[in-house]
Design an enzyme around this catalytic site. Structure first.
Site, PDB file in Angstrom:
ATOM      1  CG  ASP A   1       1.114   5.359   0.495  1.00  0.00           C
ATOM      2  OD1 ASP A   1       2.043   4.932   0.501  1.00  0.00           O
ATOM      3  OD2 ASP A   1       0.672   5.902   1.567  1.00  0.00           O
TER       4      ASP A   1
ATOM      5  CG  ASP B   1       5.720   3.738   1.046  1.00  0.00           C
ATOM      6  OD1 ASP B   1       5.051   3.681   0.349  1.00  0.00           O
ATOM      7  OD2 ASP B   1       5.969   4.494   2.068  1.00  0.00           O
TER       8      ASP B   1
END
Length: 524
Positions: free
Chosen positions: A121, A331
Site C-alpha cells: 500500500d 496508490d
C-alpha cells in the site's frame, strides 16, 4: 578540506626539519574567493551551467558550501546496498477476488522469524500485522480458495528482537493521549474504505531482507523498524482484504522505505512492477532505468504526506479532452481507479463513442460503462493516456476489467469510477505493465514499460522460493460470480498541524539557515 592541507603541510615540515633546513610554503585559496572566481569564471555548477557566484556570508554562500560538503560526504559513504527486497524474494502476487484484487508479498518479521502475506500500500505508512488478536480476519487457509498454507499471527512476546515503543517516542502519534510517557504507544489508522481501520500497539522489531544488485552478492539484512501489532481490524480487513497485514510504503517517517533510507541501507527510492499475469516485483532502493519518464510529486498544504501527481490532460486514443486536468493519488493499495466527476464523465463518454461493442450490465459490477463481448477474447479497446508537463505521457492500453464465463470473456467494463472532489486515485489496475519508481529523494514518480522479470539489474536477482500459486485469471474473475467492491487501503488524510507564529527578520534568517542545514543533512 583546508584543515587536511594544513595537517599535511605540518607533517611535511616536521619530516624535512630533521633532515635539512628547507622551508615549504603554500598559499590557500578559498573555493568561493575572488581569486578562484577569476580562475574558474562565473560558473560553479557541476554540469557547467551558469550559476551565480555567491556573495560572501550570504545565505546562498553558506548553502552552496553545505551542499558541496554533504555531496562529498555522500560520495564517500553512499548507501550500503543497491537494492533490498523481502527475504523470501522480490515476487509479488495478486490473488484476485479472494483477496480484494490487491498485490501481496511474503515478508519475515522477528526472531525467530514469522512469515506474513502482506498487502502493498503506497497510500499509507505503517507496516502492521495481525497480533495478539482481539478482532482479526480468519487466518486459516481453508477460509481462502487460493492459499495452501495458514496465515500467521504475530506475538511480540515470542520475538527475542521485539521491544515496546513508549508513548514518549517521537514517532508515537497518539503519545499525548497516554496516561504515562512510559506506557506502550497505541495506534489507530482509518483507511479510505468506509469503516475500515486497524488499531493496536506499536513495537520495534526487525524485518528480514535480502540484498541484490550488479556488484553485491546476495546478503541477509536485518532492518530494525516499527511495526503495528494489529489487535483490532474492521471493515474490509475482516472480509478478505489484507487479512495477514499491510505494508505501508508512503512517504511518512514510520514507513518501511523511510526506515531503510534513513539508516543508510539503500537510496531513498523504491519500485513496484505489476505484470499482466498478476505477478510482480518490489525493490527497495531501485532508482529505475535511463529510459523512464517522470513527473514531480506535489505537496499537499506544504507537505509531502502522500504521493500526489498532477495530470495536465486526459486522452482517449488520439482524442485529448478539454478540461480534464486533475490531481491524483498514486496508490497501489487501491484496486481500481477513481477520477473526479467531470473528468470521469468526459473520459467515459468519449470511450463509449469509440469502443466497438454494445452496452450491457453485469451483476455485481461497480462500473457504469460495461459492454458485451462478441467473441471469447477481449476486443481491441481505446487506450487511455494521462499527459503531464514537458509532454510526458502515461498510457493505459486496456483501461477495462474483463468478465469471464465458461467459454471465455463474456464482457468488460471501463474500470473507472467517479469520486467527489478534485483529487482522483490511480489504482493498481492502471499500473499493470509498468515499472513504477517512487523516487523520494527527488520527489518524483518515474515509469517505464516492463514485463517485471528483467529489470536490467544484473545476475544477482533471484527470487522467490515456491509460494502459493494464484488462480488463473479467468478463475479469479469467476470467484463468487462477480467482482468484489474495489479495495481502498490508502490512509485517510490527517489534519495539518497549525503553523508556528511569526518571528523577526533576524531570527527568520537564522531559522532558514538551520533549516537548510537540516534539509541537506537528511537529503545527503
Amino acid at each position: 578540506m583546508a584543515i587536511r592541507w594544513l595537517l599535511a603541510l605540518a607533517m611535511m615540515c616536521l619530516l624535512v626539519k630533521t633532515a635539512m633546513p628547507v622551508t615549504f610554503t603554500a598559499r590557500l585559496i578559498h573555493r568561493f574567493s575572488q581569486e578562484m572566481k577569476v580562475l574558474k569564471g562565473s560558473s560553479v555548477g557541476r554540469d557547467n551551467s551558469s550559476v551565480a557566484w555567491p556573495e560572501p556570508r550570504s545565505m546562498e554562500y553558506y548553502q552552496m558550501l553545505l551542499t558541496t560538503d554533504f555531496r562529498r560526504h555522500k560520495m564517500k559513504l553512499g548507501a550500503r546496498y543497491q537494492l533490498l527486497f523481502p527475504s523470501q524474494g522480490s515476487k509479488t502476487m495478486s490473488l484476485g477476488n479472494d483477496f480484494g484484487w490487491l498485490h501481496y508479498t511474503w515478508i519475515d518479521v522477528g526472531t525467530p522469524s514469522t512469515s506474513f502475506l502482506v498487502a502493498l500500500d503506497a497510500g499509507s505508512d505503517l507496516l502492521w500485522v495481525p497480533c495478539n488478536c482481539i478482532r482479526c480476519a480468519p487466518l486459516s487457509a481453508s477460509y481462502y480458495a487460493s492459499l495452501d498454507r495458514d496465515l500467521n499471527e504475530y506475538s511480540p512476546s515470542r520475538s527475542m528482537s521485539s521491544k515496546h515503543l513508549s508513548c514518549s517516542h517521537q514517532l508515537c502519534e497518539l503519545g499525548s493521549t497516554c496516561k504515562s510517557s512510559k506506557q506502550q504507544c497505541p495506534y489507530t489508522i482509518n483507511y479510505f474504505s468506509e469503516n475500515t481501520s486497524s488499531s493496536g500497539l506499536l513495537v520495534e522489531d526487525i524485518l528480514h531482507l535480502a540484498s541484490g544488485g550488479n556488484s553485491v552478492s546476495n546478503t541477509s539484512v536485518q532492518a530494525p523498524l516499527i511495526i503495528g501489532c494489529g489487535m483490532k481490524q474492521s471493515g474490509g480487513y475482516l472480509d478478505g482484504v489484507a487479512p495477514d497485514g499491510l505494508l505501508g510504503l508512503g512517504p511518512g517517517e514510520i514507513s518501511v522505505p523511510s526506515f531503510l533510507a534513513k539508516s543508510g541501507l539503500i537510496p531513498n527510492s523504491f519500485s513496484m512492477c505489476f505484470d499482466e499475469d498478476d505477478s510482480g516485483r518490489i525493490f527497495f532502493g531501485d532508482q529505475g532505468s535511463a529510459l523512464q519518464q517522470f513527473t514531480a510529486f506535489l505537496p499537499v498544504e506544504g507537505t509531502y504526506s502522500t504521493y500526489i501527481i498532477g495530470v495536465e490532460a486526459s486522452c482517449i486514443q488520439n482524442s485529448c479532452l478539454k478540461m480534464t486536468s486533475f490531481k491524483a493519488l498514486v496508490d497501489s493499495g487501491t484496486s481500481f481507479t477513481f477520477l473526479p466527476g467531470h473528468v470521469y464523465e468526459a473520459i467515459a463518454e468519449e470511450f463509449d463513442q469509440q469502443v466497438n461493442a454494445s452496452r450491457s450490465t453485469f451483476e455485481g459490477s461497480p462500473w457504469e460503462y460495461c459492454y458485451a463481448s462478441s467473441s471469447q477474447e477481449l476486443p481491441k479497446v481505446p487506450s487511455l493516456t494521462f499527459m503531464f508537463q514537458q509532454n510526458k505521457s502515461f498510457v493505459v492500453d486496456n483501461p477495462v476489467f474483463a468478465f469471464y464465463g465458461d467459454q471465455g470473456i463474456i464482457g468488460f467494463c471501463l474500470a473507472i469510477q467517479p469520486t467527489e472532489g478534485d483529487t482522483g486515485t490511480i489504482g493498481q489496475n492502471f499500473m499493470t505493465g509498468y515499472r513504477l519508481v517512487f523516487d523520494r529523494e527527488h520527489m518524483k514518480l518515474a515509469w517505464s514499460r516492463s514485463n517485471c522479470q528483467d529489470l536490467s539489474l544484473g545476475q544477482t536477482m533471484p527470487f522467490s522460493p515456491p509460494t502459493p500459486n494464484p488462480l488463473p485469471a479467468d478463475e479469479q474473475q469467476r470467484t463468487n460470480g462477480s467482482a468484489v467492491v474495489p479495495a481502498v487501503a490508502g490512509r485517510a488524510s490527517p489534519k495539518p498541524s497549525a503553523a508556528s507564529s511569526g518571528m523577526n527578520s533576524c531570527c527568520q534568517r537564522w531559522q532558514y539557515f538551520l533549516f537548510i542545514v537540516f534539509k541537506l543533512i537528511t537529503a545527503f
